[in-house]
Motif scaffolding. Structure first.
Motif, mmCIF file in Angstrom:
data_model
loop_
_atom_site.group_PDB
_atom_site.id
_atom_site.type_symbol
_atom_site.label_atom_id
_atom_site.label_comp_id
_atom_site.label_asym_id
_atom_site.label_seq_id
_atom_site.Cartn_x
_atom_site.Cartn_y
_atom_site.Cartn_z
ATOM 1 N N ALA A 132 0.827 -1.206 0.000
ATOM 2 C CA ALA A 132 0.000 0.000 0.000
ATOM 3 C C ALA A 132 0.857 1.250 0.000
ATOM 4 O O ALA A 132 1.860 1.327 0.696
ATOM 5 C CB ALA A 132 -0.908 -0.005 1.237
ATOM 6 N N GLY A 133 0.445 2.226 -0.799
ATOM 7 C CA GLY A 133 1.152 3.490 -0.836
ATOM 8 C C GLY A 133 0.307 4.588 -0.221
ATOM 9 O O GLY A 133 -0.890 4.674 -0.491
ATOM 10 N N ILE A 134 0.908 5.412 0.614
ATOM 11 C CA ILE A 134 0.195 6.555 1.189
ATOM 12 C C ILE A 134 0.689 7.798 0.470
ATOM 13 O O ILE A 134 1.888 8.087 0.476
ATOM 14 C CB ILE A 134 0.481 6.688 2.689
ATOM 15 C CG1 ILE A 134 0.115 5.403 3.424
ATOM 16 C CG2 ILE A 134 -0.308 7.859 3.269
ATOM 17 C CD1 ILE A 134 0.392 5.456 4.906
ATOM 18 N N VAL A 135 -0.235 8.504 -0.167
ATOM 19 C CA VAL A 135 0.165 9.701 -0.902
ATOM 20 C C VAL A 135 -0.637 10.904 -0.450
ATOM 21 O O VAL A 135 -1.731 10.771 0.100
ATOM 22 C CB VAL A 135 0.002 9.524 -2.428
ATOM 23 C CG1 VAL A 135 0.902 8.422 -2.932
ATOM 24 C CG2 VAL A 135 -1.439 9.264 -2.786
ATOM 25 N N VAL A 166 2.898 -4.560 3.274
ATOM 26 C CA VAL A 166 3.854 -3.453 3.282
ATOM 27 C C VAL A 166 3.101 -2.148 3.098
ATOM 28 O O VAL A 166 2.307 -2.020 2.170
ATOM 29 C CB VAL A 166 4.877 -3.596 2.144
ATOM 30 C CG1 VAL A 166 5.872 -2.451 2.204
ATOM 31 C CG2 VAL A 166 5.602 -4.929 2.232
ATOM 32 N N ILE A 167 3.351 -1.182 3.968
ATOM 33 C CA ILE A 167 2.668 0.108 3.846
ATOM 34 C C ILE A 167 3.719 1.199 3.782
ATOM 35 O O ILE A 167 4.551 1.324 4.677
ATOM 36 C CB ILE A 167 1.724 0.316 5.036
ATOM 37 C CG1 ILE A 167 0.706 -0.815 5.025
ATOM 38 C CG2 ILE A 167 1.046 1.669 4.948
ATOM 39 C CD1 ILE A 167 -0.307 -0.762 6.104
ATOM 40 N N VAL A 168 3.656 1.978 2.732
ATOM 41 C CA VAL A 168 4.761 2.872 2.404
ATOM 42 C C VAL A 168 4.271 4.304 2.217
ATOM 43 O O VAL A 168 3.324 4.537 1.484
ATOM 44 C CB VAL A 168 5.411 2.398 1.085
ATOM 45 C CG1 VAL A 168 6.438 3.388 0.607
ATOM 46 C CG2 VAL A 168 6.033 1.029 1.250
ATOM 47 N N ASP A 179 -0.530 -1.894 -5.058
ATOM 48 C CA ASP A 179 -1.836 -2.414 -5.441
ATOM 49 C C ASP A 179 -2.933 -1.808 -4.572
ATOM 50 O O ASP A 179 -4.111 -2.029 -4.805
ATOM 51 C CB ASP A 179 -1.867 -3.951 -5.411
ATOM 52 C CG ASP A 179 -1.326 -4.495 -4.099
ATOM 53 O OD1 ASP A 179 -0.764 -5.612 -4.118
ATOM 54 O OD2 ASP A 179 -1.475 -3.826 -3.060
ATOM 55 N N TRP A 180 -2.546 -1.053 -3.555
ATOM 56 C CA TRP A 180 -3.523 -0.403 -2.708
ATOM 57 C C TRP A 180 -3.041 1.018 -2.443
ATOM 58 O O TRP A 180 -1.872 1.224 -2.179
ATOM 59 C CB TRP A 180 -3.623 -1.175 -1.373
ATOM 60 C CG TRP A 180 -4.760 -0.756 -0.495
ATOM 61 C CD1 TRP A 180 -4.798 0.313 0.357
ATOM 62 C CD2 TRP A 180 -6.019 -1.406 -0.371
ATOM 63 N NE1 TRP A 180 -5.999 0.373 1.002
ATOM 64 C CE2 TRP A 180 -6.781 -0.681 0.583
ATOM 65 C CE3 TRP A 180 -6.593 -2.540 -0.958
ATOM 66 C CZ2 TRP A 180 -8.069 -1.033 0.941
ATOM 67 C CZ3 TRP A 180 -7.866 -2.901 -0.592
ATOM 68 C CH2 TRP A 180 -8.610 -2.145 0.345
ATOM 69 N N THR A 220 -5.667 0.217 -6.186
ATOM 70 C CA THR A 220 -5.115 1.297 -6.992
ATOM 71 C C THR A 220 -5.990 1.642 -8.191
ATOM 72 O O THR A 220 -6.280 2.815 -8.434
ATOM 73 C CB THR A 220 -3.709 0.923 -7.502
ATOM 74 O OG1 THR A 220 -2.975 0.368 -6.411
ATOM 75 C CG2 THR A 220 -2.990 2.140 -8.038
ATOM 76 N N ASP A 221 -6.436 0.627 -8.915
ATOM 77 C CA ASP A 221 -7.191 0.929 -10.141
ATOM 78 C C ASP A 221 -8.516 1.617 -9.830
ATOM 79 O O ASP A 221 -9.013 2.398 -10.626
ATOM 80 C CB ASP A 221 -7.406 -0.338 -10.974
ATOM 81 C CG ASP A 221 -7.861 -1.512 -10.115
ATOM 82 O OD1 ASP A 221 -7.925 -2.643 -10.615
ATOM 83 O OD2 ASP A 221 -8.152 -1.277 -8.911
ATOM 84 N N LYS A 222 -9.060 1.369 -8.647
ATOM 85 C CA LYS A 222 -10.332 2.012 -8.316
ATOM 86 C C LYS A 222 -10.144 3.421 -7.776
ATOM 87 O O LYS A 222 -10.978 4.291 -7.948
ATOM 88 C CB LYS A 222 -11.077 1.202 -7.242
ATOM 89 C CG LYS A 222 -11.553 -0.149 -7.676
ATOM 90 C CD LYS A 222 -13.045 -0.313 -7.291
ATOM 91 C CE LYS A 222 -13.486 -1.738 -7.573
ATOM 92 N NZ LYS A 222 -12.983 -2.652 -6.501
#
Lengths: 296, 263, 431
Positions: B38-41, B195-197, B210-211, B225-227
């Motif tokens: 997962a990516g935090i933006v 994994v959370i980044v 992917d998240w 991600t795609d949603k």
């Protein structure tokens, strides 16, 4: 015999200071240790006023507590009062030291006692402790024993908990994340600093303690790449300062503590120059290597 | 678009974090599934680091709670790994690469003991995974940014955790390191780790994660991600100005109002 | 400390007293002013370094000239004070050593050298050296005309410099980047600032001595900071605190000649700082605690009014009498809080009591309605704009309803387009 005792005492202070000081400067707490070394004065005076003789254990404990109190006060003013760290340190220790000086004056009583002695006291205890002679160079073996005990405690605690000190110094966030309490080790370290300060006060006064906590570790910092080496090297520099400082003081008839601090400073200057030279040489050899590689 | 998950490894409920009574994160509700990368933006100051720090217990919560593997952090610390920002550490510290990586094993070693053979081997293995085994005796100040990041990652790997939180691991690293790190993260996910980044570069989001969790003082979106990674939601995250929210926050700070009333 | 001595002192008839008072005030004020700037630059401990570092300069001056001429000593002090800062900066800029370490290092080494030299001088038996050690703890009580002349000149120099360069100093302390960008010669201004710091120290140590000098710089500034955010006010307050402490210290020395002035000035200063710390409006800790209590009461009262209103909503009858039990059912309060809240509300005229039951007055109705309205508006805002789930917005709104000002209320209404219902379909009341 006397000189051996004095040099040994100085060396013990140097070693205690080096071990703790390495952690202190790596934590950027150098000035806090300066603060503590001044702030323990009222604690020492009160302990003396309460007890009659050098009941060193109680004095160590009591004044050690003042050191912890100082740390706590600084944190308190900083966190609750939102006072910036440097000011919190400055206000706290000067206030406590001022109280200490006033107490010394009251306790000493008469008008002609020198409060100056508090600072660079081999003769620090002249007004308070009749045992130490006023010629400024005699330190009863008692100081040696006390310092020896303190050193033992420091070595014990630091080696038992080396990992914890190492980690909380290097990366407090990661340490916290793994469940270590950064503040616990902070207070342990500061307590050890207080105890060392008090134990050394009897023999060498405020300035030398601070000098030994900061200067040899700083010198070692410039030359080493491992914490364990840094501590060892710092001890060596400290002991050298003690030895040469003593002889310097003897030669020009000055304060031993002052001389030891001076030599520590000189050693630092020399090490600084050496470190700069080594750096330059490394840079040149890197450059040579790069030009060699590109010219191939 | 906030998608909640049935059996989340990470569950955040009504999380509010305040600095000096001014909320910097408002009522975050999200959950992350197992095995996700997962990516935090979000823009600067959005609270991304604050979120990670509050999950790790480094900052206190004004309200809400965090559950990892459906437990409090204290119960599952050995399964959680944290990689702080590189700037949080002074790299002039006299320590070798191996020293730093070994720190990941400290919790396992316990209070009075020294690192044992097994710990050193684990550390060396982790170093090999990140391609830094030849550097094990190098002093950390002599490392490049990318190498430092790899060392941090190796330290995290030695913890053999089930969930990894990383704060800006790709900031200021070279392309090769970035590639290497992502490979490792993908492998972790394949093995069922989560994994959370915290991430700063929008270009790479769709390939890396992917998240996605989109944050700006409050949760804008959280989901696959795609949603979630759409222009509209991006606009809202980066473009929207919540002036009312900020002003109310200022009022709370000024008056020192408690974030939650005691019932 | 009897009335006679007090009058004697403050009538300033004794020329010695005049010197001492004037001297103490000058020194304290100039230190306080300079200290504000170093404080703002977050380099408060610089003064600590300088005050320890002047000692070797003083000694060398004495050793070279053989006299205790204050001007010569001051020059020596100035030079070694300056040197310590230069060395400090050099170390930080040219090695991996950090600022706090370099500070402590410069301080202790210079001081060590100073003590060494001082003791050498003392042991040399040179009669002229007696009193040299007054620099260690200060003897403001022993100030004589010549001393006073020397440092009133210096104090004036400091004040003039600060006056002339006020704007530049302010900029450099608050926002260096900006100052640089508009062409202010930052490096030179900093040099100037360091110089007057060293000057202030050199004069100040004669009153309070070496160790306590940093207090003269830091403490008035720290105390002043608790009262204001404006530089000019801070300078004024710091000067006042400094002057007051200077006079107090001088007075104490007057009545008890064995007492060193230094520590007493510092104790008084610290006392003022601690008082400020607790009692200054806005930032004082105790004041903050009082504020907390005020807020708790506000919350309590408004929550009670909300309960009244909500009961009223059930049957659209807002002013009927309610019993304690009915109110508690809507929202639980502790017995003590309940009693306190009700009595406060009734005193303020928001509710009235009749035969053991309570009812809303018109004012109370308006107020209760507003709080409920704000709660529901905010809940809507949270669900619409922050995408927070409807079952999570209640607690947040519970606090914010007390915070929203009428101005924000207006903007909220407009933004949400004067909605009629909140996320739970409760009615949003308008006047």
């Amino acid at each position: 015999m006397d000189s051996l005792i004095i040099i040994s005492t100085g060396s013990l202070v140097a070693i205690c200071g080096s071990i703790l000081g390495c952690f202190l400067i790596l934590r950027k707490m150098a000035m806090v240790s300066d603060a503590i070394s001044h702030a323990v004065l009222p604690g020492i005076v009160i302990a003396f006023m309460l007890g009659s003789d050098l009941d060193s254990v109680w004095m160590l404990v009591g004044a050690g507590l003042v050191g912890v109190l100082t740390t706590f006060l600084i944190e308190f003013f900083h966190q609750k009062g939102k006072l910036q760290t440097d000011a919190a340190i400055g206000v706290t220790f000067t206030w406590l030291f001022a109280i200490g000086v006033i107490l010394v004056t009251y306790y000493a009583g008469d008008a002609h006692i020198d409060q100056d002695c508090v600072l660079y006291g081999e003769i620090a205890y002249t007004p308070i402790n009749p045992i130490i002679l006023k010629n400024g160079t005699v330190l009863g073996p008692k100081a040696l024993i006390v310092l020896g005990a303190v050193l033992l405690i420091i070595v014990l605690i630091v080696s038992l908990f080396y990992k914890e000190f190492f980690l909380t110094t290097f990366d407090p966030s990661f340490a916290l994340a793994t469940g270590l309490s950064a503040s616990l080790w902070h207070y342990v370290l500061m307590s050890l600093v207080s105890v060392t300060t008090v134990a050394s006060f009897e023999s060498v006064g405020a300035i030398l303690v601070v000098a030994f906590l900061i200067v040899p570790p700083a010198s070692a910092y410039l030359l080493t790449t491992r914490l364990s080496h840094m501590i060892l090297l710092s001890c060596c520099f400290g002991v050298l300062s003690a030895i040469f400082g003593y002889y310097l003081a003897y030669a020009i008839d000055g304060s031993i503590a002052g001389a030891m601090a001076t030599v520590a400073g000189v050693i630092f200057g020399v090490v600084f120059a050496i470190a700069k030279y080594l750096e330059k040489r490394r840079a040149i050899s890197n450059l040579e290597q790069m030009t060699l590689e590109t010219s191939k | 678009m906030i998608q909640q998950v049935e059996e989340p490894v990470l569950e955040i409920h009504d999380l509010t974090v305040s600095y000096d009574k001014k909320p910097v994160l408002w009522g975050i509700d999200l959950s992350v599934p197992k095995g996700a990368i997962a990516g935090i933006v979000g823009p600067n100051g959005a609270g991304k680091s604050t979120l990670i720090k509050s999950i790790m217990g480094l900052t206190s919560l004004s309200s809400g709670y965090v559950k990892i593997f459906d437990e409090e952090l204290e119960q599952v610390r050995s399964r959680v790994s944290y990689v702080p920002q590189r700037e949080s550490v002074d790299w002039d510290f006299p320590a070798s690469v191996l020293d730093v990586v070994l720190m990941g094993r400290y919790a396992r070693i316990g209070l009075f003991k020294r690192p044992r053979r097994a710990d050193i081997e684990a550390a060396l293995f982790a170093l090999k995974q990140v391609g830094m085994d030849k550097f094990k005796t190098r002093q950390i100040s002599q490392l490049s940014g990318g190498q430092q990041q790899r060392v941090f990652l190796a330290r995290a790997l030695t913890q053999q955790a089930d969930i990894y939180f990383m704060d800006e691991p790709f900031a200021g690293v070279d392309a090769a390191t970035e590639k290497a790190i992502i490979q490792i993260l993908k492998k972790l996910a394949e093995d069922g780790k989560t994994v959370i980044v915290v991430h700063h570069d929008l270009q790479s989001v769709s390939t890396y994660f992917d998240w996605v969790i989109m944050l700006n003082l409050r949760l804008v979106a959280s989901g696959p991600t795609d949603k979630v990674f759409t222009p509209e939601l991006l606009e809202e995250t980066y473009g929207g100005k919540l002036t009312l929210l900020t002003e109310v926050g200022e009022l709370m700070k000024k008056g020192q109002y408690p974030t939650r009333e005691k019932q | 400390m009897n009335l006679e001595t007090l009058i004697e002192f403050f009538s300033l008839q004794n020329p010695n007293v005049r010197y001492v008072v004037l001297g103490s005030v000058l020194l304290s004020v100039s230190s306080a002013i300079v200290g504000c700037f170093t404080f703002l630059k977050k380099k408060a401990l610089l003064g600590d370094v300088v005050s320890h570092a002047v000692l070797p300069g003083i000694c060398i001056s004495f050793m070279v000239s053989g006299t205790k001429d204050p001007f010569l000593l001051i020059i020596g002090a100035f030079l070694s004070g300056w040197l310590s800062i230069i060395i400090l900066d050099y170390i930080v800029a040219n090695s991996k050593i950090k600022e706090d370490t370099a500070t402590g290092l410069s301080l202790s080494v210079f001081f060590g050298v100073g003590i060494l030299l001082l003791t050498v001088i003392q042991h040399s038996g040179n009669a002229a050296q007696s009193g040299l050690d007054s620099f260690l703890f200060g003897k403001a009580a022993a100030l004589v005309g010549k001393d006073l002349l020397a440092f009133s000149i210096i104090a004036s120099i400091i004040l003039i410099v600060v006056y002339l360069f006020y704007k530049e100093f302010e900029l450099v302390c608050f926002d260096q980047e900006y100052a640089r960008s508009i062409g202010v010669p930052v490096k030179r201004i900093e040099l100037l600032l360091t110089s007057i710091t060293v000057l202030a120290v050199v004069t100040g140590i004669q009153a309070v001595g070496v160790v306590l000098m940093s207090a003269m710089l830091i403490t008035p500034a720290a105390a002043g900071k608790f009262w204001t955010n404006k530089l000019s006010v801070m300078l004024l307050l710091a000067s006042l605190f400094g002057a007051f402490s200077g006079i107090a210290g001088a007075y104490i020395s007057y009545t008890a000649p064995s007492m060193p002035t230094g520590p007493w000035i510092v104790v008084v200063l610290s006392f003022i700082a601690i008082l400020s710390f607790f009692f200054a409006p806005e930032k004082g800790i105790l004041i903050k605690l009082f504020k907390q209590r005020k807020i708790r009461l506000q919350l309590l009262e408004e929550n009670l009014l909300k309960s009244f209103y909500k009961i009223g909503e059930i049957n659209a009858d807002f002013t009927a009498a309610r019993s304690n039990e009915e109110l508690i059912e809507i929202r639980r309060f502790s017995t003590a809080q309940f009693k306190e809240g009700l009595s406060r509300l009734s005193n303020q005229g928001f509710i009235k009591k009749t035969n053991g039951t309570w009812s809303l007055t018109n004012d109370g109705l308006q107020k209760g309605m507003r709080v409920v309205k704000l709660h529901r508006l905010w809940e809507l805002y949270l669900t619409k704009y922050l995408r927070i789930a409807p079952d999570h917005v209640h607690e947040d709104a519970d606090t914010i309803e007390h915070v929203i000002t009428p101005e924000i209320e207006e903007r909220l209404e407009k933004l949400l387009e004067y909605p009629e219902a909140d996320p739970h379909s409760s009615n949003i009341p308008y006047n």
